[in-house]
Design a protein around this motif. Sequence first.
Motif, short mmCIF file in Angstrom:
data_model
loop_
_atom_site.label_atom_id
_atom_site.label_comp_id
_atom_site.label_asym_id
_atom_site.label_seq_id
_atom_site.Cartn_x
_atom_site.Cartn_y
_atom_site.Cartn_z
N PRO A 177 0.80 -1.16 -0.22
CA PRO A 177 0.00 0.26 0.12
C PRO A 177 0.99 1.21 0.47
O PRO A 177 1.50 1.50 0.51
CB PRO A 177 -0.39 0.42 0.93
N MET A 192 0.79 3.82 1.85
CA MET A 192 0.71 4.43 3.48
C MET A 192 2.28 3.55 3.98
O MET A 192 3.10 4.22 3.99
CB MET A 192 0.08 4.50 3.58
N ALA A 193 1.81 2.58 3.10
CA ALA A 193 3.17 1.47 3.65
C ALA A 193 4.31 2.09 3.06
O ALA A 193 5.72 1.53 3.88
CB ALA A 193 2.74 -0.42 4.19
N TYR A 230 -0.14 -2.15 11.66
CA TYR A 230 -1.25 -0.75 10.24
C TYR A 230 -1.40 -1.11 9.10
O TYR A 230 -2.68 -0.63 8.97
CB TYR A 230 0.03 0.81 10.01
N PHE A 231 -0.71 -2.14 8.63
CA PHE A 231 -1.76 -3.07 7.35
C PHE A 231 -1.41 -4.45 7.08
O PHE A 231 -2.38 -4.46 6.06
CB PHE A 231 0.02 -2.04 6.74
N PHE A 255 -0.61 -8.64 2.80
CA PHE A 255 -1.47 -7.54 2.98
C PHE A 255 -2.60 -8.20 3.03
O PHE A 255 -2.69 -9.49 2.39
CB PHE A 255 -1.10 -6.81 1.74
N TRP A 313 -8.31 -3.04 1.22
CA TRP A 313 -7.45 -1.88 2.20
C TRP A 313 -8.67 -0.59 2.25
O TRP A 313 -9.16 -0.90 1.44
CB TRP A 313 -6.59 -1.17 0.70
N GLU A 314 -7.91 -0.27 2.96
CA GLU A 314 -8.35 1.49 3.59
C GLU A 314 -8.42 1.94 2.60
O GLU A 314 -7.17 1.97 2.13
CB GLU A 314 -7.92 1.29 5.04
N THR A 327 -7.20 5.13 3.06
CA THR A 327 -6.32 6.33 3.76
C THR A 327 -4.75 5.01 3.29
O THR A 327 -3.75 5.83 3.41
CB THR A 327 -5.74 5.77 5.22
N TRP A 328 -4.73 4.13 2.96
CA TRP A 328 -4.08 3.33 2.22
C TRP A 328 -3.71 3.68 1.17
O TRP A 328 -1.80 3.22 0.77
CB TRP A 328 -3.63 1.92 2.46
#
Length: 584
Positions: free
Chosen positions: A136, A138-139, A217-218, A286, A292-293, A295-296
């Motif tokens: 992701p 963000m990750a 978080y992921f 993942f 997946w959100e 925000t990711w």
Amino acid sequence: MHTFLALAPILTVFVLLVVMRLSAKLSMGAAYLVTALLALFVWQASGAMVAAATVNGIIVALTVLYIVFGAILLLNTLKESGAIRAIRQGFMDISPDRRVQVIIVAWLFGSLVEGSSGFGTPSAVGAPLLLALGFPAMAAVMSVLVIQSTPVSFGAVGTPMLLGVWSGISNKEDVATAIAPASPEQYLLHIVANVGLLHALVGVLIPLLLVCLLTRYFGAKRSFAEGLQAWKFALFAGVAFTLPYYLVAHFIGPEFPSLVGGFIGLMIVVPAAKRGWFLPKQVFDFPPRAQWENTWVGSVEEDHSDTSKPKFSVLRAFSPYLIVIALLLITRTIPELKAFLLGDYTTVALKELFGTKITSKVQLAYSPGTILILTSIACIWIFKMDIKSFMRGWGNSGKTMIAAAPALLLAVPMVQVFINSGSADMNATGALSAMPMVLAHSAASAFSGMWPNVSPWIGALGAFIAGSNTVSNMMFAYFQFSTAQEIGLNADLSSIVVALQAIGGAAGNMIAVHNVVAAAAVVGMINREGEVIRKTLIPMTYYLIQAGLIGQALITGNSIWWIAALVWPVVFFGIQVLLGKKAA
């Protein structure tokens, strides 16, 4: 009152960006106005000086955007050529475990890039590579920023030490007297050895913390403890980097610890991973992409719909990154070539802006952005691309860079005004030190007895403001030495305090605003910088506290501080496990 006012620009950024989660361009725009008004009406800076600092900041921001563009262009070129599928498959063949992949790409390859180039290049190169592997967005950003810690002090072939710390201890009569009979050059090497030791002791746990944050978080379970299952491999990778890193810093000097550590680490860890050594029993991946959100995900999220067999070998597909590393090493280690690329013929200098002594330089020939762009062009021949597909990647890269521009064009000028607010040039009366120095002096007077614990936070403050360990060291290295002398430390122990400054300056890169903006931009996460900083504050806090405890133990020799240094990681990881369970 002056301390509070000097803190106002930082509080503005923190409240708007991190707490209220506004976009970086709005937060930095407000912070710039606050900083400029304070410089003009409290620090008594002239309008010409604020304007000069602002223009210099804009030029610096454009050079950062140039690097961002080059990194995105290389990623888009690899996408258009189809080489990215081979790279993805190559890493999957090493291990399908995302924890293993992030350690190899972010921690080891990122440290190698940091050692050769620095200045945010690992984020610009590593984040798109993780994105291409299926991480992701963000990750990917969080991961490359977390490793912007241990290798940073020796990044860009030792620039934070050779330029940053050196500017603080050279040509100072009181320093020369205090360190005699040692020369400043010998004293710098002593500081370098301390930096290598402290970073190695603190940074060896960074790969473990990195994978724990990844699973926290992921992961589907949102479990910090799921990362701990990879503790054997993470510690193995930590030692594989930090041991040669420390030995080079101690016996050779500041130019090559991160380079050698990253290279040796890759040579040891990748074959071990292929053989299954130290790998966790269960593979972590993942959740399915559909789960997946929002925000990711970024706007340049990798498309994995094409599952056809890669057209290229892994070596051929990865060769552009090898070319980038080779060119960075060549241009930074061959003195004659480096001198030419930094010389008058290849440098555009704007001297004495608006009649001040503020000078701005543009050195595109030496910029990592040029190397990334030239490598992207070389991909036309490497992968036999047609011009149409190459230009499509060029157009998409330009759009992403333009989206990142507003935040950087506001953030860096704010930094320049903040740093220069009390210099001899910017202060008409000379009554006040620059805002960063006001904050540092206030901290020194409040925490003198505990200064080794506070020292790294000053370094981190400088990096957060300036986005650079080098600039942080330039601002605060001499201040740290002077403070150490004032509290009664001899030259040897003062070198540990200066080393703690460099450690904090490196760790502060994890939350440095323009580093975060640049990393977020390359994966299409514009206006999401506050979310990133909320995550990277966690590893930075671990780093600064642990460095302070070890530094205090080395200086005082008190066993209580060594016990605290041993207990703190256990407490920190335990708290994170409990928080992870609560969140899950």
